[in-house]
Write an enzyme that holds these catalytic residues in place. Structure first.
Site, mmCIF file in Angstrom:
data_model
loop_
_atom_site.group_PDB
_atom_site.id
_atom_site.type_symbol
_atom_site.label_atom_id
_atom_site.label_comp_id
_atom_site.label_asym_id
_atom_site.label_seq_id
_atom_site.Cartn_x
_atom_site.Cartn_y
_atom_site.Cartn_z
ATOM 1 N N TYR A 179 12.225 21.043 -4.944
ATOM 2 C CA TYR A 179 11.402 20.026 -5.512
ATOM 3 C C TYR A 179 11.322 18.807 -4.676
ATOM 4 O O TYR A 179 12.368 18.595 -4.158
ATOM 5 C CB TYR A 179 11.826 19.994 -7.056
ATOM 6 N N ARG B 267 24.148 26.891 -12.294
ATOM 7 C CA ARG B 267 23.562 27.604 -13.127
ATOM 8 C C ARG B 267 22.690 28.768 -12.617
ATOM 9 O O ARG B 267 22.142 28.772 -11.759
ATOM 10 C CB ARG B 267 22.521 26.792 -14.192
ATOM 11 N N GLU C 191 14.373 28.434 -23.539
ATOM 12 C CA GLU C 191 15.729 28.891 -23.241
ATOM 13 C C GLU C 191 16.569 28.571 -24.375
ATOM 14 O O GLU C 191 16.263 27.949 -25.185
ATOM 15 C CB GLU C 191 16.123 28.180 -22.177
ATOM 16 N N TYR D 9 15.939 25.743 -6.038
ATOM 17 C CA TYR D 9 15.884 26.495 -7.002
ATOM 18 C C TYR D 9 15.642 27.843 -6.397
ATOM 19 O O TYR D 9 14.745 27.688 -5.393
ATOM 20 C CB TYR D 9 14.809 26.375 -8.102
ATOM 21 N N TYR E 191 12.758 27.430 -3.329
ATOM 22 C CA TYR E 191 11.836 26.180 -3.180
ATOM 23 C C TYR E 191 12.583 25.083 -3.469
ATOM 24 O O TYR E 191 13.674 25.015 -4.121
ATOM 25 C CB TYR E 191 10.703 26.454 -3.791
HETATM 26 C C1 LIG Z 1 15.424 25.696 -16.377
HETATM 27 C C2 LIG Z 1 15.001 26.671 -15.416
HETATM 28 C C3 LIG Z 1 14.136 26.350 -14.510
HETATM 29 C C4 LIG Z 1 13.803 27.608 -13.627
HETATM 30 C C5 LIG Z 1 13.156 27.691 -12.416
HETATM 31 C C6 LIG Z 1 12.621 26.526 -12.201
HETATM 32 O O1 LIG Z 1 11.716 26.355 -11.021
HETATM 33 C C7 LIG Z 1 12.541 25.042 -12.981
HETATM 34 C C8 LIG Z 1 13.454 25.413 -13.940
#
Ligand SMILES: C=Cc1ccc(O)cc1
Length: 178
Positions: A20, A48, A71, A26, A18
């Site tokens: 943003y 990452r 995390e 991500y 997806y």
């Molecule tokens: C920081 C990790 C993280 C993983 C997936 C997401 O959509 C947003 C942040």
């Protein structure tokens, strides 16, 4: 994928890509009812990737899911998935040190947990950077639960396109050309 999501079981084992609204791309996998894997293709910490992150995963109402976790970096995440509408809302709470030194976190985190824990002590936490964004789902795949092939290597530039084009996984959702 055209299935209608109704239960928690419908969601577990699903693999998503997806973007943003701020442009960050991500990839995220609901590995099982308490574990997530992900890979970051675009944005502040592109490159990452993480496997076996412990998470809270619940269904809020039919077909709507909330996932939250904290995390080793000190980053907190809360995601709401509306897969029937190809939509997500995510909020990421970055400690100050990740905003100032994102490059430290751009790695396969599982092999560098000590460095993440040292860094969160060494550098500053506050003020946190809060990033609340909607995202559009560009890919959904039924990978099945506990599939170690879904997130199994570092991201590369054409990976999201390869996955969307059906070039990355075979008919059993195993990585092609491993
Ligand atoms: C920081 C990790 C993280 C993983 C997936 C997401 O959509 C947003 C942040």
């Amino acid at each position: 994928m055209t299935k209608k999501f109704e239960t928690l079981d419908d969601f577990l084992g699903t693999h998503f890509i997806y973007t943003y609204d701020n442009g960050w791309e991500y990839e995220w996998y609901a590995k099982n009812d308490h574990t997530v894997d992900y890979r970051i293709h675009g944005g502040m910490v592109a490159g990452r990737w993480v496997t076996d992150q412990e998470a809270n995963i619940v269904m809020l109402t039919a077909g709507i899911y909330n996932i939250s976790w904290t995390e080793p970096t000190g980053t907190d995440v809360a995601l709401d998935f509306l897969p029937n509408e190809n939509k997500i809302h995510g909020t990421i709470f970055f400690p100050k040190w990740v905003e100032e030194h994102p490059e430290i976190t751009v790695t396969y985190q599982n092999e560098h947990i000590d460095l993440m824990e040292e860094s969160r002590e060494k550098y500053e936490t506050y003020p946190k950077l809060v990033v609340p964004e909607f995202a559009k789902i560009t890919y959904m795949g039924d990978a099945g639960q506990n599939n170690e092939d879904v997130i199994s290597e570092a991201p590369y530039a054409s990976m999201p396109d390869d996955i969307r084009a059906g070039k990355y996984f075979d008919e059993n959702y195993k990585r092609v050309n491993k």
